[in-house]
Design an enzyme around this catalytic site. Structure first.
Site, PDB file in Angstrom:
ATOM      1  N   ARG A   1      50.536  35.451  41.581  1.00 39.90           N
ATOM      2  CA  ARG A   1      51.277  36.072  40.483  1.00 39.90           C
ATOM      3  C   ARG A   1      52.495  35.199  40.175  1.00 39.90           C
ATOM      4  O   ARG A   1      53.191  34.738  41.078  1.00 39.90           O
ATOM      5  CB  ARG A   1      51.745  37.483  40.876  1.00 39.90           C
ATOM      6  CG  ARG A   1      50.598  38.463  41.148  1.00 39.90           C
ATOM      7  CD  ARG A   1      49.922  38.890  39.876  1.00 39.90           C
ATOM      8  NE  ARG A   1      48.824  39.811  40.114  1.00 39.90           N
ATOM      9  CZ  ARG A   1      48.946  41.142  40.102  1.00 39.90           C
ATOM     10  NH1 ARG A   1      50.131  41.700  39.895  1.00 39.90           N
ATOM     11  NH2 ARG A   1      47.893  41.910  40.305  1.00 39.90           N
TER      12      ARG A   1
ATOM     13  N   THR B   1      42.650  38.949  44.997  1.00 39.56           N
ATOM     14  CA  THR B   1      41.950  39.355  43.782  1.00 39.56           C
ATOM     15  C   THR B   1      40.546  39.801  44.151  1.00 39.56           C
ATOM     16  O   THR B   1      39.897  39.164  44.988  1.00 39.56           O
ATOM     17  CB  THR B   1      41.880  38.218  42.740  1.00 39.56           C
ATOM     18  OG1 THR B   1      41.111  38.666  41.618  1.00 39.56           O
ATOM     19  CG2 THR B   1      41.230  36.970  43.295  1.00 39.56           C
TER      20      THR B   1
ATOM     21  N   THR C   1      52.678  42.145  36.953  1.00 39.79           N
ATOM     22  CA  THR C   1      52.314  43.450  36.398  1.00 39.79           C
ATOM     23  C   THR C   1      53.269  44.516  36.913  1.00 39.79           C
ATOM     24  O   THR C   1      54.098  44.272  37.801  1.00 39.79           O
ATOM     25  CB  THR C   1      50.874  43.845  36.793  1.00 39.79           C
ATOM     26  OG1 THR C   1      50.831  44.091  38.206  1.00 39.79           O
ATOM     27  CG2 THR C   1      49.884  42.748  36.432  1.00 39.79           C
ATOM     28  N   ASN C   2      53.117  45.731  36.376  1.00 41.89           N
ATOM     29  CA  ASN C   2      53.986  46.843  36.770  1.00 41.89           C
ATOM     30  C   ASN C   2      53.818  47.257  38.221  1.00 41.89           C
ATOM     31  O   ASN C   2      54.633  47.995  38.761  1.00 41.89           O
ATOM     32  CB  ASN C   2      53.726  48.060  35.868  1.00 41.89           C
ATOM     33  CG  ASN C   2      54.585  48.036  34.618  1.00 41.89           C
ATOM     34  OD1 ASN C   2      55.683  47.499  34.626  1.00 41.89           O
ATOM     35  ND2 ASN C   2      54.072  48.603  33.544  1.00 41.89           N
TER      36      ASN C   2
ATOM     37  N   ARG D   1      54.053  41.764  47.482  1.00 44.56           N
ATOM     38  CA  ARG D   1      54.286  42.324  46.148  1.00 44.56           C
ATOM     39  C   ARG D   1      55.630  43.048  46.032  1.00 44.56           C
ATOM     40  O   ARG D   1      56.049  43.411  44.936  1.00 44.56           O
ATOM     41  CB  ARG D   1      53.155  43.281  45.760  1.00 44.56           C
ATOM     42  CG  ARG D   1      51.837  42.560  45.523  1.00 44.56           C
ATOM     43  CD  ARG D   1      50.882  43.389  44.703  1.00 44.56           C
ATOM     44  NE  ARG D   1      49.575  42.748  44.589  1.00 44.56           N
ATOM     45  CZ  ARG D   1      48.635  43.126  43.750  1.00 44.56           C
ATOM     46  NH1 ARG D   1      48.839  44.158  42.963  1.00 44.56           N
ATOM     47  NH2 ARG D   1      47.471  42.494  43.695  1.00 44.56           N
TER      48      ARG D   1
ATOM     49  N   SER E   1      37.829  44.367  36.052  1.00 45.43           N
ATOM     50  CA  SER E   1      39.219  43.930  35.892  1.00 45.43           C
ATOM     51  C   SER E   1      39.329  42.897  34.786  1.00 45.43           C
ATOM     52  O   SER E   1      38.328  42.354  34.309  1.00 45.43           O
ATOM     53  CB  SER E   1      39.734  43.318  37.194  1.00 45.43           C
ATOM     54  OG  SER E   1      39.104  42.065  37.420  1.00 45.43           O
ATOM     55  N   CYS E   2      40.564  42.601  34.389  1.00 46.74           N
ATOM     56  CA  CYS E   2      40.791  41.581  33.361  1.00 46.74           C
ATOM     57  C   CYS E   2      40.282  40.226  33.825  1.00 46.74           C
ATOM     58  O   CYS E   2      39.682  39.467  33.045  1.00 46.74           O
ATOM     59  CB  CYS E   2      42.276  41.509  33.008  1.00 46.74           C
ATOM     60  SG  CYS E   2      43.367  41.191  34.415  1.00 46.74           S
ATOM     61  N   THR E   3      40.476  39.909  35.097  1.00 43.86           N
ATOM     62  CA  THR E   3      40.045  38.618  35.619  1.00 43.86           C
ATOM     63  C   THR E   3      38.530  38.538  35.720  1.00 43.86           C
ATOM     64  O   THR E   3      37.931  37.492  35.420  1.00 43.86           O
ATOM     65  CB  THR E   3      40.686  38.344  36.990  1.00 43.86           C
ATOM     66  OG1 THR E   3      42.122  38.381  36.850  1.00 43.86           O
ATOM     67  CG2 THR E   3      40.278  36.989  37.540  1.00 43.86           C
TER      68      THR E   3
ATOM     69  N   ILE F   1      47.967  49.078  29.272  1.00 44.15           N
ATOM     70  CA  ILE F   1      46.616  49.025  28.712  1.00 44.15           C
ATOM     71  C   ILE F   1      46.375  50.207  27.780  1.00 44.15           C
ATOM     72  O   ILE F   1      45.795  50.050  26.696  1.00 44.15           O
ATOM     73  CB  ILE F   1      45.554  48.985  29.830  1.00 44.15           C
ATOM     74  CG1 ILE F   1      45.743  47.739  30.709  1.00 44.15           C
ATOM     75  CG2 ILE F   1      44.142  49.009  29.235  1.00 44.15           C
ATOM     76  CD1 ILE F   1      45.637  46.421  29.974  1.00 44.15           C
TER      77      ILE F   1
END
Length: 481
Positions: A370, A347, A319-320, A334, A288-290, A139
């Site tokens: 994901r 989420t 994501t990272n 994860r 958040s993006c969502t 980002i």
């Protein structure tokens, strides 16, 4: 002459017009701080083909292609006016002129439509506002690209420094290389050089100081000539007011977090609740993006149909935070390979709706999966409405919202039958309504909302920063309320 020759001649004619648009758009941007848009898409620094494609894309939302032959007269008309800093949508000018029945000339109509940006009404060009990036990950680098792109006129926002922990070897050279080339978003549009002796990156003439620090409490930004700056923390390391307050050092006026804020930190979704930010608020979050993807269309649907309850399922790119191959991870699932698996996870976007849209009393639940793609996600928003409707009515309504409402910078609309996730890489909207996938049955509606969880979200962050820094310029023609 054949039909094909006619088509090619027409193409060459439109190419010529688009070519002549570029210096006009550039001059308006540099000299008068005017950003020329076409249906909310900026035409600044765009190529001939990009300008033509943007015009053609109008058919996806407006129902018919928009030609440069229609918009060029409005662009020329703008050059005759004493314009102040503003955003002017020549696509909307052409559309509203077409619907206007008063018989005005293009010049008369344009002068009337943008009167708020001329004469005694125009706002003064402001001095640049310093910006500092704390962290330089996915980002952070995209925000850096946007800030450099928008430096244009020399006003607005100015990226002054980036704070990171020092890595081994040629740290600044490697970081500059990551800014220069991106596997998803492509090459940086411009030139980047490195001044290793002074720890600076020079991008399109912007000198950016690299500051190395392990602790935000140790940095004195005034030592680098930085003052009254907005610091954008894109590390996510601190999310509450106490932790983020560590950034409020000499030279820093406000802190903006690119992750959901905790406690009493305001979660801001531009277009929905950015106007609730108090002038004296020094710490805020961009959620958040969502959350940014679902809240604008959720507000739009609640405003028109009412919402009794809802559920959002996000199919999110990896994501990272996930592991490339199976390895230990503090969170469930994860730790399994992001590139090889669909991974069920949680989420916080659904619970964050209450912070960004407190007037919506309907319960909203959420979950997430994901999946093995590096960028672009989709939110499936299932709603129980207060009244029955039809698919056609909902699509017409959302199409209009994307074109002419205060949410037009947040909500995009596409009717292409073959659209897939990679088509939305680089989208500057918070979310894109997929018309073909939309389902409506009486008082039940299911919206499929694409979103570039990296770039689209970064654009929302920039909009919030512009707003709180006082450099968010008005848009003309004004969107319908």
């Amino acid at each position: 002459m054949t039909v094909n020759d006619d088509s090619f001649t027409n193409w060459m004619h439109r190419e010529e017009i688009a070519e002549s648009m570029i210096p006009i758009i550039g001059k308006l941007h540099r000299e008068q701080d005017v950003n020329v848009l076409l249906h909310s898409r900026s035409l600044v620094n765009k190529s001939v083909v990009s300008i033509l494609k943007t015009h053609r894309f109008a058919r996806q939302i407006a129902g018919e292609e928009l030609s440069v032959t229609e918009t060029m007269p409005f662009l020329r008309a703008l050059t005759t006016l004493d314009l102040g800093p503003s955003q002017i949508d020549i696509g909307m000018l052409a559309a509203t002129y077409r619907a206007d029945g008063r018989g005005l000339s293009v010049e008369e109509f344009t002068a009337e439509a943008v009167a708020g940006a001329t004469g005694d009404n125009k706002i003064e060009r402001r001095a640049s506002r310093d910006v500092v990036l704390y962290g330089f990950g996915r980002i952070g680098r995209l925000i850096a690209r946007l800030l450099i792109e928008k430096a244009g006129s020399g006003n607005g926002l100015r990226l002054r420094a980036i704070v990171v922990r020092r890595g081994s070897g040629q740290d600044i050279v490697k970081r500059a290389s990551l800014l220069r080339r991106d596997s998803i978003h492509g090459q940086f549009q411009g030139t980047i050089t490195v001044d290793e002796a002074n720890n600076k990156i020079i991008a399109n003439g912007n000198e950016i100081q690299m500051i190395y620090s392990d602790d935000p409490r140790e940095v004195d930004y005034t030592a680098y000539g930085i003052k009254d700056a907005i610091l954008i923390d894109n590390t996510g390391r601190w999310r509450d007011r106490e932790g983020l307050s560590n950034h409020l050092r000499p030279g820093i006026a406000k802190v903006v977090l690119t992750a959901p804020g905790k406690g009493d930190v305001p979660n801001i979704v531009h277009g929905v609740n950015h106007d609730t930010v108090k002038p004296d608020e020094r710490i805020l979050s961009c959620a958040s993006c969502t959350t940014n993807a679902i809240v604008p269309p959720l507000k739009a649907m609640a405003d028109e149909y009412g919402v009794l309850r809802g559920h959002v399922e996000t199919v999110h790119s990896y994501t990272n935070d996930q592991n490339l191959l199976d390895n230990y991870h503090g969170s469930d699932r994860r730790g399994r390979s992001a590139a090889l698996n669909m991974v069920i996870t949680e989420t916080g976007a659904a619970s964050a709706v209450a912070k960004a849209l407190p007037e919506l009393k309907a319960p909203i639940t959420g979950s997430s999966i994901r999946v093995p793609v590096p960028d672009v996600s989709i939110a499936i928003l299932s709603l129980r409405l207060e009244r029955e409707t039809t698919r056609e009515e909902v699509l017409d309504y959302l199409r209009n919202v994307s074109l002419a409402s205060p949410l037009k910078r947040q909500i995009d609309f596409i009717s292409a039958p073959d659209a897939v996730s990679s088509d939305f890489i680089g989208s500057r909207h918070a979310s894109i309504v997929d018309a073909g996938a939309t389902k409506v049955d009486g008082d039940n509606a299911i919206l499929y909302l694409w979103y570039d969880n990296e770039f689209g979200y970064s654009c929302q962050v920039i909009r919030v920063v512009q707003h709180v820094s006082g450099v968010e310029y008005p848009t003309f023609p004004a969107p319908a309320v």
